[in-house]
Design an enzyme around this catalytic site. Structure first.
Site, short mmCIF file in Angstrom:
data_model
loop_
_atom_site.label_atom_id
_atom_site.label_comp_id
_atom_site.label_asym_id
_atom_site.label_seq_id
_atom_site.Cartn_x
_atom_site.Cartn_y
_atom_site.Cartn_z
N GLU A 1 -6.40 4.66 13.39
CA GLU A 1 -7.28 4.08 13.95
C GLU A 1 -7.92 4.40 15.15
OE1 GLU A 1 -3.40 3.22 16.19
OE2 GLU A 1 -4.05 3.50 14.10
N ARG B 1 0.96 -1.11 0.06
CA ARG B 1 -0.09 0.20 -0.02
C ARG B 1 0.91 1.22 -0.24
NH1 ARG B 1 -3.71 -1.51 5.13
NH2 ARG B 1 -1.58 -2.63 5.64
N TYR C 1 -1.32 4.59 10.65
CA TYR C 1 -1.78 3.74 11.69
C TYR C 1 -0.52 3.66 12.62
CZ TYR C 1 -5.76 2.07 8.91
OH TYR C 1 -7.02 2.06 8.26
N LYS D 1 1.49 2.13 7.30
CA LYS D 1 1.81 1.23 8.63
C LYS D 1 2.77 2.01 9.41
CE LYS D 1 0.67 -2.31 9.54
NZ LYS D 1 -0.52 -2.19 10.36
N HIS E 1 -1.17 1.86 16.16
CA HIS E 1 -1.48 0.49 17.02
C HIS E 1 -0.44 0.50 18.15
CE1 HIS E 1 -4.28 -0.83 14.08
NE2 HIS E 1 -3.44 -0.53 13.28
N ASP F 1 -2.63 -6.57 15.26
CA ASP F 1 -2.32 -5.54 15.32
C ASP F 1 -2.27 -4.90 16.83
OD1 ASP F 1 -0.75 -4.63 12.86
OD2 ASP F 1 -2.83 -4.02 11.82
#
Length: 371
Positions: A118, A15, A94, A75, A96, A270
């Protein structure tokens, strides 16, 4: 604002943070965009398309991290990327953080302002920047589980939908949110025997009404979980507590109750995983067998369908990126409390309550960060 988008370097992550179309929207609003060469290759987007959208192509990521005011990714930053982050820079991706002490420590040390996709909220109380990837991961979990169930991959040798005269596979979906709903939709569509488990009666009513006779619902208490897991061919872990580590709903002891060759797919990996025996895997080596049970715990499942995932993600992340670039992150968050919920780290402090609580940091209140 000068905005940079580096090429993703996590294992098999194809991505990209900005599509050429998103890049064009940013440049039309007067912003400069730097794209690392080859960043869009995984979705079939060539450097030429980014140049036509108004971006400048840079040869290496160092320039992006050194010069750009905001870095847009997909990511969480990998260790070498975290070493390049700097005070005053905006990181929009993101993260996490709750189960990732090392990443949190590096972000705090860097002084960066880190906004996590997120934890950005929506008007209906959902997580709109997480939702499209949850949809993708939920649907992919059934594909992955069906493959893992094949005997050649260590599974029981069971076809999800069965055939006339042979019973279909029993699929247990733990969690009736976005991931679980999409997993159940795929499994039911393939003809599997599907049960959705959740602790919220309203969720059970909603999914029960939607699926009618195509899937069953069951309240998720310990006794019911143990019974369901013991009968399952495939278990999908789809439990989420926003911003916090996922609870361990399937224990190691439960593995002894399961059929040899049954499959666990942990879509919550994740956030640390919702199975006690889960550990993150990669697309290169997606499964492992423990106690005769196949575990699939790939931490970036949507990266395998990069084009679909990238465009779905950009549809929801771009509007906030534009506001941050147009107004600055503080003013954008003052005007939008939902975006403000995405602030996780700022200037050496943790600003998201669940992360501070999980990892033992003193919390910098949001209002103080915005002051």
């Amino acid at each position: 604002m000068l905005i940079g988008c580096p090429r993703e370097i996590k294992n098999r992550e194809y991505r990209v943070g900005l599509t050429p179309e998103s890049t064009k929207e940013l440049t039309r609003n007067g912003h400069q965009v730097w794209i690392e060469t080859g960043a869009g290759a995984g979705i079939g987007a060539e450097d030429r398309e980014y140049i036509e959208a108004g971006a400048q192509i840079v040869d290496r990521p160092e320039a992006i991290f050194a010069e750009c005011e905001m870095v847009v990714k997909v990511k969480e930053p990998q260790p070498e990327e975290r070493a390049r982050l700097r005070e005053g820079q905006i990181l929009y991706t993101y993260l996490h953080l709750a189960p990732d002490a090392a990443q949190t420590a590096d972000l705090v040390k860097s002084g960066v302002t880190a906004i996590a996709y997120e934890t950005v909220t929506g008007a209906g109380g959902g997580l709109p920047l997480l939702k499209p990837m949850s949809q993708v991961a939920g649907r992919m979990s059934i594909q992955a589980g069906a493959t893992a169930l094949e005997k050649v991959h260590g599974g029981r040798g069971v076809l999800l939908g069965g055939v006339p005269g042979v019973m279909p596979a029993k699929v247990i979906v733990i969690g009736g949110g976005v991931v679980g709903f999409n997993a159940a939709q795929m499994a039911a569509g393939l003809g599997a025997d599907v049960t959705i488990m959740d602790r919220n009666p309203e969720v059970l009513e909603r999914v029960g009404t939607h699926f009618e006779s195509r899937a069953k619902t069951r309240f998720s208490n310990q006794a019911n979980l143990e019974e369901a897991v013991s009968e399952a061919d495939l278990v999908i872990g789809a439990v989420l507590i926003p911003g916090a580590s996922a609870p361990k709903v399937v224990t190691r002891a439960m593995l002894d109750m399961m059929k040899p060759g049954a499959v666990l797919v942990d879509v919550a990996i994740d956030q640390g995983g919702c199975f006690e025996t889960s550990r993150a895997t990669t697309h290169d080596d997606p499964t492992y067998v423990l106690e005769h049970i196949v575990h699939y715990c790939v931490a970036n499942m949507p990266g395998a369908v990069a084009r679909t995932s990238t465009y779905a993600l950009n549809n929801v992340t771009l509007p906030h990126a534009l506001r941050i670039a147009d107004l600055g992150w503080r003013e954008a968050m003052r005007r939008d409390a939902h975006l403000a919920a995405g602030l996780n780290v700022h200037a050496g402090h943790v600003t998201y309550p669940a992360v501070a609580s999980e990892l033992g940091y003193d919390l910098l209140p949001l209002e103080d960060a915005l002051a």
